[in-house]
Design a protein around this motif. Structure first.
Motif, PDB file in Angstrom:
ATOM      1  N   THR A 224      -0.981  13.542  -5.189  1.00 22.55           N
ATOM      2  CA  THR A 224      -0.916  13.675  -3.723  1.00 22.55           C
ATOM      3  C   THR A 224      -0.423  15.072  -3.326  1.00 22.55           C
ATOM      4  O   THR A 224       0.212  15.242  -2.288  1.00 22.55           O
TER       5      THR A 224
ATOM      6  N   ARG B 114       0.844  -1.196   0.000  1.00 23.06           N
ATOM      7  CA  ARG B 114       0.000   0.000   0.000  1.00 23.06           C
ATOM      8  C   ARG B 114       0.881   1.249   0.000  1.00 23.06           C
ATOM      9  O   ARG B 114       2.092   1.145  -0.117  1.00 23.06           O
ATOM     10  N   SER B 115       0.255   2.421   0.184  1.00 22.16           N
ATOM     11  CA  SER B 115       1.005   3.673   0.157  1.00 22.16           C
ATOM     12  C   SER B 115       1.433   4.071   1.556  1.00 22.16           C
ATOM     13  O   SER B 115       0.645   3.956   2.495  1.00 22.16           O
ATOM     14  N   CYS B 116       2.651   4.580   1.683  1.00 24.24           N
ATOM     15  CA  CYS B 116       3.149   5.110   2.952  1.00 24.24           C
ATOM     16  C   CYS B 116       2.244   6.264   3.403  1.00 24.24           C
ATOM     17  O   CYS B 116       1.852   7.102   2.596  1.00 24.24           O
TER      18      CYS B 116
ATOM     19  N   HIS C 266       2.427  10.041  -7.512  1.00 22.63           N
ATOM     20  CA  HIS C 266       1.643   9.024  -8.231  1.00 22.63           C
ATOM     21  C   HIS C 266       1.098   9.557  -9.541  1.00 22.63           C
ATOM     22  O   HIS C 266      -0.093   9.412  -9.850  1.00 22.63           O
TER      23      HIS C 266
ATOM     24  N   HIS D 148       8.481  12.594  -1.519  1.00 23.39           N
ATOM     25  CA  HIS D 148       7.025  12.652  -1.649  1.00 23.39           C
ATOM     26  C   HIS D 148       6.682  12.131  -3.047  1.00 23.39           C
ATOM     27  O   HIS D 148       7.175  12.661  -4.041  1.00 23.39           O
TER      28      HIS D 148
ATOM     29  N   ARG E 295      -1.641  16.633   0.089  1.00 22.15           N
ATOM     30  CA  ARG E 295      -0.946  16.055   1.246  1.00 22.15           C
ATOM     31  C   ARG E 295       0.454  16.641   1.391  1.00 22.15           C
ATOM     32  O   ARG E 295       0.952  16.823   2.501  1.00 22.15           O
TER      33      ARG E 295
ATOM     34  N   CYS F  40       4.617   9.686   2.788  1.00 25.88           N
ATOM     35  CA  CYS F  40       5.185  10.107   1.491  1.00 25.88           C
ATOM     36  C   CYS F  40       4.547   9.432   0.287  1.00 25.88           C
ATOM     37  O   CYS F  40       4.860   9.774  -0.843  1.00 25.88           O
ATOM     38  N   TYR F  41       3.677   8.461   0.512  1.00 25.96           N
ATOM     39  CA  TYR F  41       2.987   7.751  -0.567  1.00 25.96           C
ATOM     40  C   TYR F  41       3.877   6.824  -1.386  1.00 25.96           C
ATOM     41  O   TYR F  41       3.495   6.352  -2.445  1.00 25.96           O
ATOM     42  N   ASN F  42       5.068   6.531  -0.862  1.00 29.15           N
ATOM     43  CA  ASN F  42       5.893   5.481  -1.458  1.00 29.15           C
ATOM     44  C   ASN F  42       5.180   4.149  -1.227  1.00 29.15           C
ATOM     45  O   ASN F  42       4.399   4.025  -0.298  1.00 29.15           O
TER      46      ASN F  42
ATOM     47  N   SER G 255       7.020   5.770  -7.499  1.00 30.20           N
ATOM     48  CA  SER G 255       7.942   5.061  -6.612  1.00 30.20           C
ATOM     49  C   SER G 255       9.164   4.544  -7.371  1.00 30.20           C
ATOM     50  O   SER G 255      10.259   4.483  -6.826  1.00 30.20           O
TER      51      SER G 255
END
Ligand SMILES: [Zn+2]
Length: 197
Positions: free
Chosen positions: A122, A54-56, A107, A104, A125, A59-61, A87
């Protein structure tokens, strides 16, 4: 005509990039000759990928935990944030070994023609992260494509307005290329040669 399970798998495989019908057929007939456990291991790996990754939360990694290993690492410089499209770009920068900050992951990139606006990335965020404070510099490392440049320009305006110091990586990468295919030296030179707008 092929049996239904064969046809179904061929159809699913041809949805993957770079796999045409001929390749899909070859893969399916190869799998048919393999032991049952091998095929099931492959399907389990795909299931795990879709269920566990899933996404962090920061940071959405992509990650298996709430926080990715980079965000969870106290040795990293959390005041330095590098913004990437995907990523896979993050991992290309990591492989260069030239960067000790955090990231960050957007995506994607802005692409009005495909209906991708700021709200689909993102960015909101990221603005929140900056508003919270403690970030010294934001490095824009979107790809040197028309969309990557447009995204960087938008981010520079938006993040600048919330008081962040924003820099853009140097033009070391060939225009139209992406981090994914760049050498370690090019990636680290691009980072070291970053400039303020
Ligand atoms: Zn993270």
């Amino acid at each position: 005509m092929y049996a239904d399970p064969i046809l179904r798998l061929i159809q699913e495989l041809t949805k993957l990039p770079g796999i045409g019908e001929k390749t899909a057929e070859r893969l399916v007939f190869h799998l048919l000759t393999q032991p049952k456990e091998d095929g099931l291991r492959l399907s389990e790996a795909i299931r795990d990928l879709k269920e566990k990754v899933r996404s962090c939360g920061t940071c959405y990694n992509i990650t298996e935990a709430d926080l990715c290993e980079i965000c969870a690492n106290a040795q990293r410089d959390h005041a330095l944030v590098c913004v990437v499209e995907q990523s896979k770009d993050l991992w290309a920068i990591e492989k260069s070994g030239a960067y000790r900050g955090v990231y960050h992951v957007l995506h994607g990139h802005l692409s009005p023609l495909d209906g991708v606006g700021p709200e689909n990335l993102t960015i909101g965020r990221l603005v929140e992260r900056i508003r919270k404070g403690g970030i010294r510099e934001v490095i824009l490392a979107t790809n040197p494509t028309a969309e990557g440049d447009a995204t960087a320009f938008y981010l520079q305006k938006t993040l600048g307005a919330v008081g962040a110091r924003v820099t853009r990586i140097a033009r070391g990468l060939p225009a139209g290329s992406s981090f994914e295919y760049a050498s370690r030296t090019i990636v680290s030179d691009a980072l070291l040669g970053r400039r303020e707008f």
